[in-house]
Write an enzyme that holds these catalytic residues in place. Structure first.
Site, PDB file in Angstrom:
ATOM      1  N   ASP A 161       0.635  -1.333  -0.252  1.00 53.15           N
ATOM      2  CA  ASP A 161       0.183   0.133  -0.289  1.00 53.15           C
ATOM      3  C   ASP A 161       0.879   1.022  -0.091  1.00 53.15           C
ATOM      4  O   ASP A 161       1.374   1.524   0.943  1.00 53.15           O
ATOM      5  CB  ASP A 161      -1.134   0.200   1.344  1.00 53.15           C
ATOM      6  N   GLU A 187      -1.626  -0.727  -5.874  1.00 50.72           N
ATOM      7  CA  GLU A 187      -2.715  -0.129  -6.295  1.00 50.72           C
ATOM      8  C   GLU A 187      -2.447   0.967  -7.948  1.00 50.72           C
ATOM      9  O   GLU A 187      -1.306   1.289  -7.906  1.00 50.72           O
ATOM     10  CB  GLU A 187      -3.228   0.691  -5.020  1.00 50.72           C
ATOM     11  N   ASP A 231      -3.163   1.146   7.015  1.00 47.71           N
ATOM     12  CA  ASP A 231      -2.547   1.065   5.619  1.00 47.71           C
ATOM     13  C   ASP A 231      -2.004  -0.889   5.014  1.00 47.71           C
ATOM     14  O   ASP A 231      -2.240  -1.438   4.659  1.00 47.71           O
ATOM     15  CB  ASP A 231      -1.204   1.352   5.706  1.00 47.71           C
TER      16      ASP A 231
END
Ligand SMILES: [Zn+2]
Length: 396
Positions: free
Chosen positions: A185, A269, A351
């Site tokens: 992340d 991501e 996170d």
């Protein structure tokens, strides 16, 4: 596979003069060829029977006249003008195929560089041999083994570097240690959080040095342009910016090497970096963290080691979904760092939870991809790049 090692050079004054002269010759040849290209293009429009400009013809044209018109060109390696014109050809190719803008002139101080082909230089231990100059000291020896392809010599903030491209076979790197999966992340307060709970704060070099950048930029603006003090202040600022870039690059390389060494499947991501940069509060932090570069490095380093990067769709709510039971919150403020799941009661670090979700998405998407089903929200990113296309991966 092509890998580049960027090594700082340690020239004496005579050698530094040669390097500057070779870079100047390359720049002159590039600009000459660009002007000639434009002229031939115009001539072509008037008389269609004339040949269209191309870099090979321009190189022959320059070779034919250089001894008479530009005799100083002969004082440096013949590669300097030749490779510059070849690079102009690439620049036009990129322009015609819609990847780049129309080529512009090279400028002194900004484009101080020249390229050598592998038959024109030799590397031995901490030395490099350049035609018409001889042996030149390097600050470290070449790290990669394999066939040497080319070298680019460039000046950056007053220091000279050689970027030596080596054709290594992929097998020369050890494969990933644990063939497991990890979710990464990427964040603003922390550079990266892994699904294992490990966090990386990141160098954040720019912020701590920013006050110095501001001060130097202010002092530069007060100097009379073109004066000696202006030149001094300018090079001081350039050195500081180069140092910040070095610290940042170092931090990113360490992180991406760490991750790709250990994990086989890496879920990240798909951040819309450009969109996020529109948000001014976050903008500086994000630009400082260099998300795009992080992803690029993860992708090519994973490919080196037989790993794989899975990019999860940016609309997937990785932060808001409970990694234990799959419950999805309606909303989660950016300030909230921890939250409890109302369904299963699990307490999540924002996170780490997001990273675990990314790992799960990455694993499930590679499984479904193998099963021949749709890959759902995630798609696979191949880090493989051909040297001509995406540029050569830089390691320093
Ligand atoms: Zn839950």
């Amino acid at each position: 596979m092509y890998m580049a090692h960027r090594i700082e050079l340690d020239p004496n004054n005579v050698q530094a003069t040669y390097l500057a002269r070779a870079a100047g010759t390359a720049r002159f040849a590039y600009n000459w060829a660009l002007a000639e290209w434009k002229r031939q293009c115009e001539a072509c429009k008037i008389d269609p029977t004339l040949p269209k400009p191309n870099e090979a013809a321009l190189r022959r044209q320059l070779n034919a006249i250089k001894a008479e018109m530009f005799p100083w060109m002969l004082e440096v390696t013949k590669n300097a003008p030749q490779m510059a014109i070849q690079q102009l050809g690439c620049a036009f190719k990129n322009f015609f195929e819609g990847r780049a803008r129309y080529p512009t002139c090279r400028r002194k101080g900004r484009d101080d560089r020249f390229t050598l082909t592998n038959d024109q230089f030799r590397v031995k231990d901490k030395r490099i041999r350049i035609p018409k100059l001889g042996w030149l000291r390097m600050c470290e020896s070449l790290r990669f083994e394999g066939k040497i392809v080319s070298a680019s010599i460039a000046r950056s903030a007053g220091r000279w570097f050689a970027s030596i491209v080596v054709d290594t076979s992929a097998s020369s790197l050890p494969l990933t240690e644990i063939q497991g999966a990890v979710g990464v992340d990427l964040g603003v307060t922390r550079l990266a959080t892994l699904s294992t709970g490990e966090t990386f704060v990141g160098p954040k070099a720019l912020r701590s040095l920013l006050s110095r950048v501001k001060r130097l930029a202010r002092s530069l603006s007060r100097k009379v342009k073109g004066s000696r003090n202006y030149v001094k202040a300018k090079s001081k600022l350039a050195r500081l910016l180069a140092r910040i870039a070095d610290i940042r690059r170092d931090g990113l390389h360490k992180l991406t090497t760490f991750i790709t060494r250990r994990f086989h499947i890496i879920g990240i991501e798909d951040l819309n970096v450009k969109g996020m940069l529109g948000n001014h509060c976050l903008a500086r932090s994000i630009a400082d963290m260099a998300f795009g570069e992080l992803r690029r490095q993860l992708e090519y380093k994973a490919a080196w080691r037989g790993g794989q990067v899975v990019v999860v769709d940016r609309w997937y709510p990785s932060s808001k979904t409970c990694s234990c039971c799959g419950h999805r919150l309606d909303m989660l403020n950016l300030q909230v760092r921890q939250w409890g799941c109302p369904t299963c009661g699990a307490l999540h670090d924002r996170d780490v939870n997001a990273a675990i979700n990314l790992r799960n998405m990455a694993v499930s998407s590679t499984v479904t991809a193998c099963g021949g089903e749709g890959a759902g929200l995630a798609f696979e990113a191949h880090g493989e790049t051909s040297p001509g296309e995406a540029g050569i991966q830089q390691q320093s």
